[in-house]
Write a protein that holds these residues in place. Structure first.
Motif, short mmCIF file in Angstrom:
data_model
loop_
_atom_site.label_atom_id
_atom_site.label_comp_id
_atom_site.label_asym_id
_atom_site.label_seq_id
_atom_site.Cartn_x
_atom_site.Cartn_y
_atom_site.Cartn_z
N SER A 137 -17.94 -50.19 38.10
CA SER A 137 -17.13 -49.81 39.26
C SER A 137 -17.86 -49.89 40.62
O SER A 137 -18.86 -49.21 40.84
N HIS A 138 -17.35 -50.73 41.51
CA HIS A 138 -17.92 -50.87 42.85
C HIS A 138 -16.84 -51.34 43.82
O HIS A 138 -15.87 -51.96 43.41
N PRO A 139 -17.02 -51.07 45.11
CA PRO A 139 -15.98 -51.43 46.10
C PRO A 139 -16.23 -52.78 46.79
O PRO A 139 -17.35 -53.33 46.72
N HIS A 140 -15.19 -53.30 47.42
CA HIS A 140 -15.31 -54.43 48.35
C HIS A 140 -14.32 -54.22 49.49
O HIS A 140 -13.23 -53.68 49.26
N ARG A 141 -14.67 -54.68 50.67
CA ARG A 141 -13.72 -54.72 51.79
C ARG A 141 -14.06 -55.89 52.71
O ARG A 141 -15.22 -56.14 53.01
N ILE B 97 -11.64 -51.09 44.49
CA ILE B 97 -12.77 -50.71 43.65
C ILE B 97 -12.51 -51.42 42.33
O ILE B 97 -11.41 -51.32 41.79
N HIS B 98 -13.49 -52.16 41.83
CA HIS B 98 -13.26 -52.85 40.56
C HIS B 98 -14.51 -52.88 39.70
O HIS B 98 -15.60 -52.54 40.14
N SER B 99 -14.30 -53.24 38.45
CA SER B 99 -15.41 -53.44 37.53
C SER B 99 -15.26 -54.82 36.90
O SER B 99 -14.15 -55.32 36.74
N GLU B 100 -16.42 -55.43 36.58
CA GLU B 100 -16.46 -56.75 35.96
C GLU B 100 -17.45 -56.63 34.79
O GLU B 100 -18.65 -56.56 35.01
N ILE B 101 -16.90 -56.55 33.58
CA ILE B 101 -17.74 -56.23 32.42
C ILE B 101 -17.60 -57.33 31.35
O ILE B 101 -16.48 -57.67 30.96
MN MN Z 1 -17.28 -57.23 42.65
#
Ligand code: MN
Length: 306
Positions: free
Chosen positions: A81-85, A125-129
């Motif tokens: 989990s982490h954000p981007h803008r 906020i998303h996760s890439e697993i």
């Molecule tokens: Mn990302």
């Protein structure tokens, strides 16, 4: 839903008489760039090909990461989990499986040849697993900036399976996937009005060439990930980025494969010429907007984490 387009260049000419495939004044290579080996997420090993010092030169692109490993220790932890803008992330999975979940309620499995296009805009906020415990994991993540006027729009997201991506094969056997933009009359999966991104994955049999038109004002680069290519006599080895020169009268690029099968990505776009202020996963136009982004994230205004 997009449908897959399979045709060759001749067919493309027949369906669009205005298409112009001749490149008469090809761009040369301004310089080569190898990128740096680093880690991101929870310890994923990758090569940062487009590094922060090239953001102005390659405007509207902010970052290109290349990950490739057969060792699960290099990728298994993924990107929790982490954000981007403020920009868009385009993930192209050459091989492997990665699950995405985000605060806008989207979830998708990205696998072999698929693309995930995420417009973070005002914030996700998303996760890439990774959804695999062994085997190869290879792909790219490209960051495309948004114009100032669109940075606070609602987020957008779409997954494209490999078969959904437009592609064509030239008469000499060069196979092209058109992830974004347009090439040789074939429209890509995604188009964007302001930055006009073109993103091509090009597979060239040994010794073949491929030409593509690029507006002279657009920035452009090539990254070789199999074999080796040459551009106007400049050799571009594997794992190397070639930044193409912006000659006023140029009309495109011609790539030629060496004596082995070669794969490259070609990325072009119209520069925004706006200030770029990056703080980790936030890319805005001013320090004030960065402070606002951090504040909004800390106060839960990006929605729920994943
Ligand atoms: Mn990302």
């Amino acid at each position: 839903m997009t449908t897959s387009i399979t045709n060759n260049v001749s067919d493309s000419i027949n369906i669009n008489v205005n298409v112009k495939i001749d490149v008469n004044r090809p761009r040369s290579v301004e310089f080569l760039h190898e990128g740096v080996d680093t880690q991101d997420g929870a310890g994923v090993k990758l090569t940062r090909v487009l590094t922060e010092n090239l953001q102005q030169r390659l405007d509207p692109y902010l970052m290109l990461d290349n990950f490739k490993s057969e060792n699960p220790d290099d990728y298994i932890a993924g990107f929790p989990s982490h954000p981007h803008r403020g920009f868009e992330t385009i993930t192209y999975m050459i091989e492997g499986r990665m699950r995405h979940k985000d605060s806008a309620g989207n979830e998708g499995l990205l696998e072999n040849g698929g693309v995930q296009w995420m417009t973070a805009a005002s914030g996700v906020i998303h996760s890439e697993i990774p959804e695999q415990e062994d085997g190869a994991m290879e792909g790219f993540q490209l960051w495309l900036n948004l114009p100032a006027k669109d940075k606070m729009n609602d987020p957008w997201y779409k997954d494209f399976q490999s078969a959904d991506l437009p592609h064509f094969t030239t008469n000499s056997g060069v196979a092209v996937t058109v992830i974004a933009g347009e090439s040789n009359g074939v429209k890509g999966a995604v188009t964007r009005e302001v930055t006009e991104p073109t993103y091509l994955d090009i597979h060239l049999p040994a010794g073949t060439s491929f030409s593509h038109n690029i507006p002279a004002t657009h920035n452009a680069f090539v990254f070789v990930y199999r074999g080796g290519a040459s551009i106007e006599g400049q050799r571009v080895p594997i794992k190397t980025m070639a930044i193409l020169s912006n000659d006023d009268d140029s009309d495109g690029v011609t790539l030629t494969a060496g004596d082995e099968a070669t794969r490259v990505i070609l990325v072009t776009g119209r520069p925004l010429n706006e200030p770029i202020v990056q703080y980790g996963p936030f890319v805005m136009n001013s320090q004030r907007e960065i402070i606002q982004a951090v504040n909004d994230f800390q106060n839960g205004r990006f929605g729920e984490g994943t």
